[in-house]
Scaffold this motif. Structure first.
Motif, PDB file in Angstrom:
ATOM      1  N   LYS A  68       1.207   8.282  84.740  1.00  0.00           N
ATOM      2  CA  LYS A  68       1.493   7.390  84.018  1.00  0.00           C
ATOM      3  C   LYS A  68       0.896   6.987  82.977  1.00  0.00           C
ATOM      4  CE  LYS A  68       5.721   5.792  86.593  1.00  0.00           C
ATOM      5  NZ  LYS A  68       6.933   4.973  87.007  1.00  0.00           N
ATOM      6  N   ARG A  69      -0.482   5.728  84.008  1.00  0.00           N
ATOM      7  CA  ARG A  69      -1.785   5.961  82.954  1.00  0.00           C
ATOM      8  C   ARG A  69      -2.409   6.438  81.911  1.00  0.00           C
ATOM      9  NH1 ARG A  69      -2.847   3.407  88.316  1.00  0.00           N
ATOM     10  NH2 ARG A  69      -4.673   5.429  89.006  1.00  0.00           N
ATOM     11  N   THR A  70      -2.619   7.738  82.629  1.00  0.00           N
ATOM     12  CA  THR A  70      -2.420   9.311  81.402  1.00  0.00           C
ATOM     13  C   THR A  70      -1.633   9.285  80.509  1.00  0.00           C
ATOM     14  OG1 THR A  70      -4.056  10.034  83.170  1.00  0.00           O
ATOM     15  CG2 THR A  70      -2.977  11.214  81.604  1.00  0.00           C
ATOM     16  N   ARG A  71      -0.672   8.689  80.729  1.00  0.00           N
ATOM     17  CA  ARG A  71       0.683   9.197  79.815  1.00  0.00           C
ATOM     18  C   ARG A  71       0.501   7.924  78.710  1.00  0.00           C
ATOM     19  NH1 ARG A  71       5.990  11.152  82.795  1.00  0.00           N
ATOM     20  NH2 ARG A  71       5.081  13.683  83.549  1.00  0.00           N
ATOM     21  N   LEU A  72       0.082   7.063  78.999  1.00  0.00           N
ATOM     22  CA  LEU A  72       0.036   5.989  78.183  1.00  0.00           C
ATOM     23  C   LEU A  72      -1.117   5.931  77.254  1.00  0.00           C
ATOM     24  CD1 LEU A  72       1.181   2.853  78.497  1.00  0.00           C
ATOM     25  CD2 LEU A  72      -0.305   1.732  79.857  1.00  0.00           C
ATOM     26  N   LEU A  73      -1.803   6.258  77.951  1.00  0.00           N
ATOM     27  CA  LEU A  73      -3.250   6.367  77.380  1.00  0.00           C
ATOM     28  C   LEU A  73      -3.017   7.002  75.572  1.00  0.00           C
ATOM     29  CD1 LEU A  73      -5.910   5.101  76.721  1.00  0.00           C
ATOM     30  CD2 LEU A  73      -6.754   7.523  78.543  1.00  0.00           C
ATOM     31  N   ASN A  74      -2.558   8.597  76.275  1.00  0.00           N
ATOM     32  CA  ASN A  74      -1.885   9.301  75.349  1.00  0.00           C
ATOM     33  C   ASN A  74      -1.406   8.894  74.296  1.00  0.00           C
ATOM     34  OD1 ASN A  74      -3.734  11.143  76.617  1.00  0.00           O
ATOM     35  ND2 ASN A  74      -2.262  12.202  77.861  1.00  0.00           N
ATOM     36  N   TRP A  75       0.062   7.798  74.868  1.00  0.00           N
ATOM     37  CA  TRP A  75       0.929   7.522  73.410  1.00  0.00           C
ATOM     38  C   TRP A  75       0.061   6.287  73.332  1.00  0.00           C
ATOM     39  CZ3 TRP A  75       2.188   2.092  73.929  1.00  0.00           C
ATOM     40  CH2 TRP A  75       4.177   1.682  72.681  1.00  0.00           C
ATOM     41  N   SER A  76      -0.783   5.985  73.439  1.00  0.00           N
ATOM     42  CA  SER A  76      -1.853   4.937  72.724  1.00  0.00           C
ATOM     43  C   SER A  76      -2.392   4.864  71.407  1.00  0.00           C
ATOM     44  CB  SER A  76      -2.601   3.568  73.805  1.00  0.00           C
ATOM     45  OG  SER A  76      -1.764   2.919  74.846  1.00  0.00           O
ATOM     46  N   LEU A  77      -3.033   5.739  72.969  1.00  0.00           N
ATOM     47  CA  LEU A  77      -3.568   7.096  70.945  1.00  0.00           C
ATOM     48  C   LEU A  77      -3.284   7.471  69.681  1.00  0.00           C
ATOM     49  CD1 LEU A  77      -7.031   9.172  73.612  1.00  0.00           C
ATOM     50  CD2 LEU A  77      -7.187   7.013  71.954  1.00  0.00           C
ATOM     51  N   SER A  78      -2.369   8.178  69.713  1.00  0.00           N
ATOM     52  CA  SER A  78      -1.022   8.524  69.198  1.00  0.00           C
ATOM     53  C   SER A  78      -0.754   7.418  68.368  1.00  0.00           C
ATOM     54  CB  SER A  78       0.411   9.627  69.909  1.00  0.00           C
ATOM     55  OG  SER A  78      -0.194   9.758  70.686  1.00  0.00           O
ATOM     56  N   VAL A  79      -0.599   6.291  69.373  1.00  0.00           N
ATOM     57  CA  VAL A  79      -0.280   5.450  68.083  1.00  0.00           C
ATOM     58  C   VAL A  79      -0.884   4.713  67.141  1.00  0.00           C
ATOM     59  CG1 VAL A  79       1.086   2.818  68.858  1.00  0.00           C
ATOM     60  CG2 VAL A  79       1.702   4.112  69.965  1.00  0.00           C
ATOM     61  N   VAL A  80      -2.411   4.897  67.823  1.00  0.00           N
ATOM     62  CA  VAL A  80      -3.634   3.854  67.158  1.00  0.00           C
ATOM     63  C   VAL A  80      -3.726   4.917  66.288  1.00  0.00           C
ATOM     64  CG1 VAL A  80      -5.845   3.757  67.204  1.00  0.00           C
ATOM     65  CG2 VAL A  80      -4.510   2.793  68.903  1.00  0.00           C
ATOM     66  N   VAL A  81      -2.997   6.268  65.670  1.00  0.00           N
ATOM     67  CA  VAL A  81      -3.692   7.123  65.189  1.00  0.00           C
ATOM     68  C   VAL A  81      -2.313   7.266  64.243  1.00  0.00           C
ATOM     69  CG1 VAL A  81      -3.593   9.483  64.898  1.00  0.00           C
ATOM     70  CG2 VAL A  81      -5.077   9.186  66.341  1.00  0.00           C
ATOM     71  N   LEU A  82      -1.143   7.125  64.223  1.00  0.00           N
ATOM     72  CA  LEU A  82      -0.062   6.817  63.636  1.00  0.00           C
ATOM     73  C   LEU A  82      -0.908   5.257  62.692  1.00  0.00           C
ATOM     74  CD1 LEU A  82       2.741   7.743  62.429  1.00  0.00           C
ATOM     75  CD2 LEU A  82       3.371   6.739  64.607  1.00  0.00           C
ATOM     76  N   LEU A  83      -0.514   4.351  63.284  1.00  0.00           N
ATOM     77  CA  LEU A  83      -1.065   3.569  62.915  1.00  0.00           C
ATOM     78  C   LEU A  83      -2.106   3.130  61.529  1.00  0.00           C
ATOM     79  CD1 LEU A  83      -0.540   0.368  62.848  1.00  0.00           C
ATOM     80  CD2 LEU A  83      -2.262  -0.275  64.409  1.00  0.00           C
ATOM     81  N   LEU A  84      -3.017   4.222  61.351  1.00  0.00           N
ATOM     82  CA  LEU A  84      -4.359   4.240  60.882  1.00  0.00           C
ATOM     83  C   LEU A  84      -3.416   4.891  60.092  1.00  0.00           C
ATOM     84  CD1 LEU A  84      -7.321   4.855  62.940  1.00  0.00           C
ATOM     85  CD2 LEU A  84      -6.968   2.775  62.150  1.00  0.00           C
ATOM     86  N   PHE A  85      -2.973   5.938  59.919  1.00  0.00           N
ATOM     87  CA  PHE A  85      -2.483   6.553  58.746  1.00  0.00           C
ATOM     88  C   PHE A  85      -1.073   5.910  58.585  1.00  0.00           C
ATOM     89  CE2 PHE A  85       1.563   9.643  57.052  1.00  0.00           C
ATOM     90  CZ  PHE A  85       0.320  11.001  56.726  1.00  0.00           C
ATOM     91  N   SER A  86      -0.327   5.058  59.177  1.00  0.00           N
ATOM     92  CA  SER A  86       0.636   4.397  58.179  1.00  0.00           C
ATOM     93  C   SER A  86      -0.018   3.187  57.494  1.00  0.00           C
ATOM     94  CB  SER A  86       1.293   3.945  59.156  1.00  0.00           C
ATOM     95  OG  SER A  86       1.986   4.476  60.178  1.00  0.00           O
ATOM     96  N   ILE A  87      -1.030   2.475  57.958  1.00  0.00           N
ATOM     97  CA  ILE A  87      -2.539   1.399  57.361  1.00  0.00           C
ATOM     98  C   ILE A  87      -2.473   2.230  55.462  1.00  0.00           C
ATOM     99  CG2 ILE A  87      -4.051   0.126  57.013  1.00  0.00           C
ATOM    100  CD1 ILE A  87      -3.433   0.014  60.273  1.00  0.00           C
ATOM    101  N   LEU A  88      -3.526   3.893  55.342  1.00  0.00           N
ATOM    102  CA  LEU A  88      -4.016   4.404  54.798  1.00  0.00           C
ATOM    103  C   LEU A  88      -2.200   4.930  53.662  1.00  0.00           C
ATOM    104  CD1 LEU A  88      -5.818   7.000  56.546  1.00  0.00           C
ATOM    105  CD2 LEU A  88      -6.610   4.823  55.237  1.00  0.00           C
ATOM    106  N   LEU A  89      -1.693   5.050  54.007  1.00  0.00           N
ATOM    107  CA  LEU A  89      -0.415   5.864  53.731  1.00  0.00           C
ATOM    108  C   LEU A  89      -0.449   4.318  52.712  1.00  0.00           C
ATOM    109  CD1 LEU A  89       1.539   7.838  52.906  1.00  0.00           C
ATOM    110  CD2 LEU A  89       2.986   7.168  54.811  1.00  0.00           C
ATOM    111  N   LEU A  90       0.178   2.991  53.448  1.00  0.00           N
ATOM    112  CA  LEU A  90       0.501   1.917  52.876  1.00  0.00           C
ATOM    113  C   LEU A  90      -0.452   1.604  51.874  1.00  0.00           C
ATOM    114  CD1 LEU A  90       2.131   0.414  55.611  1.00  0.00           C
ATOM    115  CD2 LEU A  90       3.350   0.394  53.943  1.00  0.00           C
ATOM    116  N   GLY A  91      -1.537   1.407  52.043  1.00  0.00           N
ATOM    117  CA  GLY A  91      -2.512   1.117  51.478  1.00  0.00           C
ATOM    118  C   GLY A  91      -2.938   2.032  50.011  1.00  0.00           C
ATOM    119  N   TYR A  92      -2.356   3.114  50.120  1.00  0.00           N
ATOM    120  CA  TYR A  92      -1.837   3.603  49.179  1.00  0.00           C
ATOM    121  C   TYR A  92      -1.721   3.831  47.717  1.00  0.00           C
ATOM    122  CZ  TYR A  92      -0.056   8.137  45.849  1.00  0.00           C
ATOM    123  OH  TYR A  92      -0.031   8.623  44.813  1.00  0.00           O
ATOM    124  N   PHE A  93       0.136   3.798  48.344  1.00  0.00           N
ATOM    125  CA  PHE A  93       1.173   2.770  47.681  1.00  0.00           C
ATOM    126  C   PHE A  93       1.076   1.835  47.316  1.00  0.00           C
ATOM    127  CE2 PHE A  93       3.695   6.511  50.474  1.00  0.00           C
ATOM    128  CZ  PHE A  93       4.021   6.659  49.851  1.00  0.00           C
TER     129      PHE A  93
END
Length: 652
Positions: free
Chosen positions: A401-426
């Motif tokens: 579960k911890r491993t999955r949680l870590l992977n999920w957290s990394l995914s969220v961070v990546v997704l969040l960074l991508f969202s910030i870049l996208l929002l910045g562009y818009f």
């Protein structure tokens, strides 16, 4: 033109009007007191004591506490009466410990929800009503308050069959909508409260409050006749009770209504009557609230010295000045009063106090919201920890579960960074687009201004130079026409030419607009369009004469283009023009009974509509076109902003 305090204060003032719980009482106190002393079952006597507590609680908490305590001693193991007793515990605690009282209201509701009799349903409704008020209304969470009232308190009140309690719920729901500035909805529920309470003698206190609030709304929205009618209804209800505290609300509302109507002497007379009655009844806060009305009447009457003295007196009065919003009103009133008295140092001093208090209130509201979010976060965090502890028995599964949680957290961070870049562009693209639009509007504004100046110059030259020349030529020809009859047709043609020249000059820059103002020019324009086949009606309301001439010309051109389009393209026989000004907002509506058009087609892209849109944009406005397919008629609604002086506020 009369100067008032800013309209923002009207919204603040409207929330400060208290409500007196007289006349008459909900129960016959003497009869209930005698019944409570009879040798009846404890459950009956307990219910009687609770009714006595209910009847006293708005006027004397000491008496209410005494009767509630007597009822509580007779509850024993009766679960239904335990719930009612808890309700009164919460009600009495609400004055000093609102958060604890809110929790007890929920305990009382939980005890009572297994009972379906009408009395239990009424108490459940009362629990939800007071819970919503304490936990949401008093903490400026008006939307949550309205939801609980509509989903919990009012349905239970309906089931209980108690029309007085139902009417009060409608009244308090209206106050919620009023705080959100949703005045049409507030008025709907105020009228529903009146309809519910009209024939209920024990609900007169709430009925008078509904009339008072409706009068206030109509005064502030510019309907003096309706406001006066509602105040008359309130007065008729109170006539049998000459010493009722509800008269204090009447005098406050009447003073406010008369101030709005610029009848300052009558307003002061009403305020003084209310102050005298408040002193007689020893009602300190209502007396101070009436003094606030007196201040507004004096200020708007321009009796500035007396207005200042009243405001300074109020600035030191308790309990009025203890309320932060009251301090805000008085501080601002002193700012504008000293400014009018040309005492700039004092005005600046009060302005600093006003600004500091306003910032403090804003900060306090923000901290309350942050605390609420933090509580929610902590609850969610505690729940997560409990879940993690329950899963800790199996180490392998926990590690997975911890491993999955870590992977999920990394995914969220990546997704969040991508969202910030996208929002910045818009954001960058929208900002660039907005800048381009602003530049385009500036260019359009400059073009419109140059165009109007050129129109005015050409119109003046046509009228003064060419018009004078043609008139002179006509006079000279008329002098010799007696000897040469063949010149008479030429003179007639000159008359037509002079008339046509004046019409062209008038269209380019109407003289009526320059001499008499916008309203007269619009009436003249509608008369010019009216023929035997076409009737054009013009209705103007509250158009201020101090709108800058350039903005008056722009509004005139918008309306001229709209009427021209209706005549040329709609084949209409009736056109209605309505113009209305509210503070710095100017509303235009043009309705015709013509053949209409498809609003999605290219008709809106013609030169006429382009000119209209450019002028509307020049005044930072918006345009809405309604022309239903397969139906006659078109309605065009425009809202623009002018730089007319904003009327000052009135008391609430």
């Amino acid at each position: 033109m009369m100067k008032y305090l800013p309209p923002l204060l009207l919204l603040l003032l409207s929330g400060l009007c208290g409500r007196s719980q007289e006349p008459p009482g909900r129960y016959n106190r003497d009869s209930l007191a005698r019944q409570a002393e009879q040798p009846l079952p404890d459950s009956v006597r307990a219910a009687t004591f609770f009714r006595l507590a209910e009847d006293w609680i708005e006027q004397d908490t000491g008496m209410a506490k005494k009767y509630a305590g007597q009822g509580k001693r007779l509850v024993h193991d009766n679960v239904r009466l335990q719930g009612i007793s808890l309700y009164y515990d919460a009600r009495l605690l609400a004055f000093t410990m609102p958060d604890s009282a809110a929790a007890i209201y929920l305990q009382a509701e939980n005890r009572l929800k297994k009972f379906t009799d009408k009395e239990a349903l009424r108490y459940r409704s009362m629990c939800w009503h007071d819970y919503a008020r304490l936990l949401h209304f008093d903490k400026d969470d008006t939307e949550s308050y309205i939801n609980l009232m509509m989903e919990r308190a009012i349905p239970l009140a309906l089931q209980s069959g108690d029309r007085v309690w139902l009417g009060r719920n409608y009244l308090d729901l209206a106050y919620g909508f009023k705080n959100l500035q949703q005045h049409p909805k507030a008025e709907t529920y105020l009228k529903q409260a009146i309809e519910t309470l009209r024939d209920e003698k024990s609900g007169i206190s709430f009925l008078t409050a509904a009339y008072h609030t409706l009068s206030e709304n109509n005064s502030l929205s510019g309907h003096p006749a309706e406001a006066a009618a509602y105040m008359d209804s309130m007065r008729l209800l109170l006539l049998p009770y000459p010493h009722a505290a509800a008269w204090l609300d009447y005098y406050a509302g009447e003073s406010m209504r008369l101030t709005v109507a610029a009848k300052f002497e009558q307003s002061l007379e009403a305020a003084d009557k209310g102050i005298a009655l408040a002193k007689q009844l020893k009602r300190t806060y209502p007396e101070q609230r009436l003094l606030l009305q007196k201040f507004y009447a004096l200020y708007n009457k321009k009796d500035l010295t007396k207005a200042r003295d009243v405001a300074l007196d109020l600035s030191e009065r308790q309990p009025f000045i203890h309320v932060a919003m009251n301090r805000l009103l008085i501080y601002y009133g002193l700012v504008v009063t000293y400014e009018e008295l040309h005492n700039i140092p004092e005005a600046f001093g009060w302005l600093k106090r006003y600004s500091n208090l306003r910032d403090s209130i804003s900060k306090s509201n923000l901290e309350a919201k942050i605390n609420a979010l933090e509580i929610k976060y902590r609850k969610a965090e505690d729940q997560r920890k409990i879940t993690a502890l329950n899963a800790a028995n199996d180490k392998a599964r926990s590690a997975l579960k911890r491993t999955r949680l870590l992977n999920w957290s990394l995914s969220v961070v990546v997704l969040l960074l991508f969202s910030i870049l996208l929002l910045g562009y818009f954001f960058y693209r929208n900002r660039k687009k907005t800048a381009a639009q602003r530049e385009q509007i500036k260019v359009s504004q400059a073009m419109l201004q140059v165009q109007e100046e050129e129109r005015q110059r050409v119109a003046r030259d046509l009228h003064d130079s060419l018009g004078g020349l043609l008139a002179s030529t006509k006079i000279n020809l008329s002098a010799i026409a007696g000897h040469q009859p063949e010149l008479k047709p030429i003179i007639s043609q000159l008359d037509v030419s002079v008339t046509e020249l004046r019409k062209i000059a008038h269209n380019m820059m109407p003289e009526m607009l320059l001499r008499l103002g916008l309203e007269a020019a619009l009436q003249d324009l509608c008369n010019a369009f009216t023929t035997e086949q076409l009737m054009v009606r013009c209705q103007c309301l509250d158009i201020q004469p101090d709108i800058p001439q350039q903005e008056q010309v722009t509004i005139y051109r918008i309306i001229q283009e709209l009427l021209t389009n209706a005549v040329k393209h709609a084949a209409a026989t009736r056109i209605l023009l309505q113009c209305n000004q509210r503070d710095n907002r100017f509303f235009i509506t043009v309705e015709d009974n013509g053949k209409g058009f498809d609003t999605t087609a290219d008709a809106k892209d013609g030169m006429g509509f382009i000119n209209i849109r450019n002028r509307v944009a020049y005044l930072h406005g918006s345009i809405d076109i309604v022309s239903p397919q397969n139906r006659k008629g078109t309605s065009i609604n425009i809202e623009v902003y002018v730089t007319s002086a904003i009327p000052a506020g009135h008391p609430g």
